[in-house]
Design a protein around this motif. Sequence first.
Motif, PDB file in Angstrom:
ATOM      1  N   GLN A  15       0.870  -1.172   0.000  1.00 29.82           N
ATOM      2  CA  GLN A  15       0.000   0.000   0.000  1.00 29.82           C
ATOM      3  C   GLN A  15       0.903   1.217   0.000  1.00 29.82           C
ATOM      4  O   GLN A  15       1.889   1.263   0.750  1.00 29.82           O
ATOM      5  CB  GLN A  15      -0.896  -0.003   1.236  1.00 29.82           C
ATOM      6  N   LEU A  16       0.585   2.199  -0.848  1.00 26.03           N
ATOM      7  CA  LEU A  16       1.436   3.372  -0.923  1.00 26.03           C
ATOM      8  C   LEU A  16       0.656   4.583  -1.409  1.00 26.03           C
ATOM      9  O   LEU A  16      -0.505   4.472  -1.781  1.00 26.03           O
ATOM     10  CB  LEU A  16       2.646   3.111  -1.820  1.00 26.03           C
ATOM     11  N   ARG A  17       1.335   5.709  -1.397  1.00 27.96           N
ATOM     12  CA  ARG A  17       0.788   6.957  -1.928  1.00 27.96           C
ATOM     13  C   ARG A  17       1.579   7.253  -3.198  1.00 27.96           C
ATOM     14  O   ARG A  17       2.797   7.333  -3.155  1.00 27.96           O
ATOM     15  CB  ARG A  17       0.956   8.098  -0.920  1.00 27.96           C
ATOM     16  N   ALA A  18       0.866   7.442  -4.291  1.00 28.42           N
ATOM     17  CA  ALA A  18       1.520   7.741  -5.563  1.00 28.42           C
ATOM     18  C   ALA A  18       1.977   9.194  -5.542  1.00 28.42           C
ATOM     19  O   ALA A  18       1.176  10.118  -5.678  1.00 28.42           O
ATOM     20  CB  ALA A  18       0.559   7.484  -6.715  1.00 28.42           C
ATOM     21  N   HIS A  19       3.260   9.368  -5.327  1.00 29.16           N
ATOM     22  CA  HIS A  19       3.850  10.706  -5.295  1.00 29.16           C
ATOM     23  C   HIS A  19       5.239  10.600  -5.929  1.00 29.16           C
ATOM     24  O   HIS A  19       5.951   9.625  -5.669  1.00 29.16           O
ATOM     25  CB  HIS A  19       3.949  11.201  -3.849  1.00 29.16           C
ATOM     26  N   PRO A  20       5.627  11.581  -6.737  1.00 31.69           N
ATOM     27  CA  PRO A  20       6.932  11.498  -7.406  1.00 31.69           C
ATOM     28  C   PRO A  20       8.105  11.234  -6.462  1.00 31.69           C
ATOM     29  O   PRO A  20       9.044  10.515  -6.833  1.00 31.69           O
ATOM     30  CB  PRO A  20       7.075  12.867  -8.089  1.00 31.69           C
ATOM     31  N   ASP A  21       8.065  11.771  -5.240  1.00 29.24           N
ATOM     32  CA  ASP A  21       9.166  11.552  -4.292  1.00 29.24           C
ATOM     33  C   ASP A  21       9.302  10.089  -3.867  1.00 29.24           C
ATOM     34  O   ASP A  21      10.373   9.661  -3.450  1.00 29.24           O
ATOM     35  CB  ASP A  21       8.975  12.418  -3.043  1.00 29.24           C
ATOM     36  N   GLY A  22       8.209   9.324  -3.952  1.00 27.97           N
ATOM     37  CA  GLY A  22       8.248   7.925  -3.531  1.00 27.97           C
ATOM     38  C   GLY A  22       8.622   6.941  -4.617  1.00 27.97           C
ATOM     39  O   GLY A  22       8.903   5.770  -4.328  1.00 27.97           O
ATOM     40  N   ILE A  23       8.646   7.398  -5.867  1.00 28.33           N
ATOM     41  CA  ILE A  23       8.900   6.484  -6.989  1.00 28.33           C
ATOM     42  C   ILE A  23      10.267   5.793  -6.904  1.00 28.33           C
ATOM     43  O   ILE A  23      10.354   4.587  -7.124  1.00 28.33           O
ATOM     44  CB  ILE A  23       8.736   7.221  -8.339  1.00 28.33           C
ATOM     45  N   PRO A  24      11.359   6.501  -6.581  1.00 28.71           N
ATOM     46  CA  PRO A  24      12.648   5.783  -6.492  1.00 28.71           C
ATOM     47  C   PRO A  24      12.632   4.629  -5.490  1.00 28.71           C
ATOM     48  O   PRO A  24      13.198   3.564  -5.752  1.00 28.71           O
ATOM     49  CB  PRO A  24      13.637   6.878  -6.070  1.00 28.71           C
ATOM     50  N   GLY A  25      11.962   4.813  -4.355  1.00 22.55           N
ATOM     51  CA  GLY A  25      11.871   3.733  -3.371  1.00 22.55           C
ATOM     52  C   GLY A  25      11.070   2.552  -3.884  1.00 22.55           C
ATOM     53  O   GLY A  25      11.413   1.392  -3.632  1.00 22.55           O
ATOM     54  N   VAL A  26       9.995   2.834  -4.621  1.00 22.61           N
ATOM     55  CA  VAL A  26       9.203   1.755  -5.220  1.00 22.61           C
ATOM     56  C   VAL A  26      10.056   1.001  -6.236  1.00 22.61           C
ATOM     57  O   VAL A  26      10.050  -0.232  -6.267  1.00 22.61           O
ATOM     58  CB  VAL A  26       7.919   2.302  -5.873  1.00 22.61           C
ATOM     59  N   ARG A  27      10.790   1.718  -7.054  1.00 19.34           N
ATOM     60  CA  ARG A  27      11.664   1.059  -8.043  1.00 19.34           C
ATOM     61  C   ARG A  27      12.703   0.168  -7.368  1.00 19.34           C
ATOM     62  O   ARG A  27      12.980  -0.934  -7.838  1.00 19.34           O
ATOM     63  CB  ARG A  27      12.369   2.105  -8.910  1.00 19.34           C
TER      64      ARG A  27
END
Length: 137
Positions: A15-27
């Motif tokens: 579960q996450l919040r779609a925010h540009p700052d979080g994308i590197p961690g998701v990757r």
Amino acid sequence: MNFVEDLPSQRYEQQLRAHPDGIPGVRRAVTALLTLWGREAITDTVNLCVTELLANVGAHASSPECVLTLHNHPDRLRASVRDTEPALPVVKQPDFLAENGRGMYLVSESVDKWGADPVPTGGKEVWFELRTGGASS
């Protein structure tokens, strides 16, 4: 005997919040998971497509809250993003001069199969699949 074909499917959900700052961690999480599952060959494509699906949540959904799910099947990997927005995505012919609007086109051209399904409780689930060379589907 192909050992990978004998394994049951594996599943990961975040579960996450779609925010540009979080994308590197998701990757990073997706890369680590695919490495653990022995799917390094498709890491770049999966990361591109997951990023595009998350960007769509951030751009089009009323809430950035979403759920990323990865299913590692013997013959394919399926990834999905579920959000609260009922409108289904549309693939448009890209306008190469525009600054946006190419995300779902990139996804549709990069994967073996994709789709979007309404969720009974509201919202939708956008998914894609990549064949991984196991048993044929």
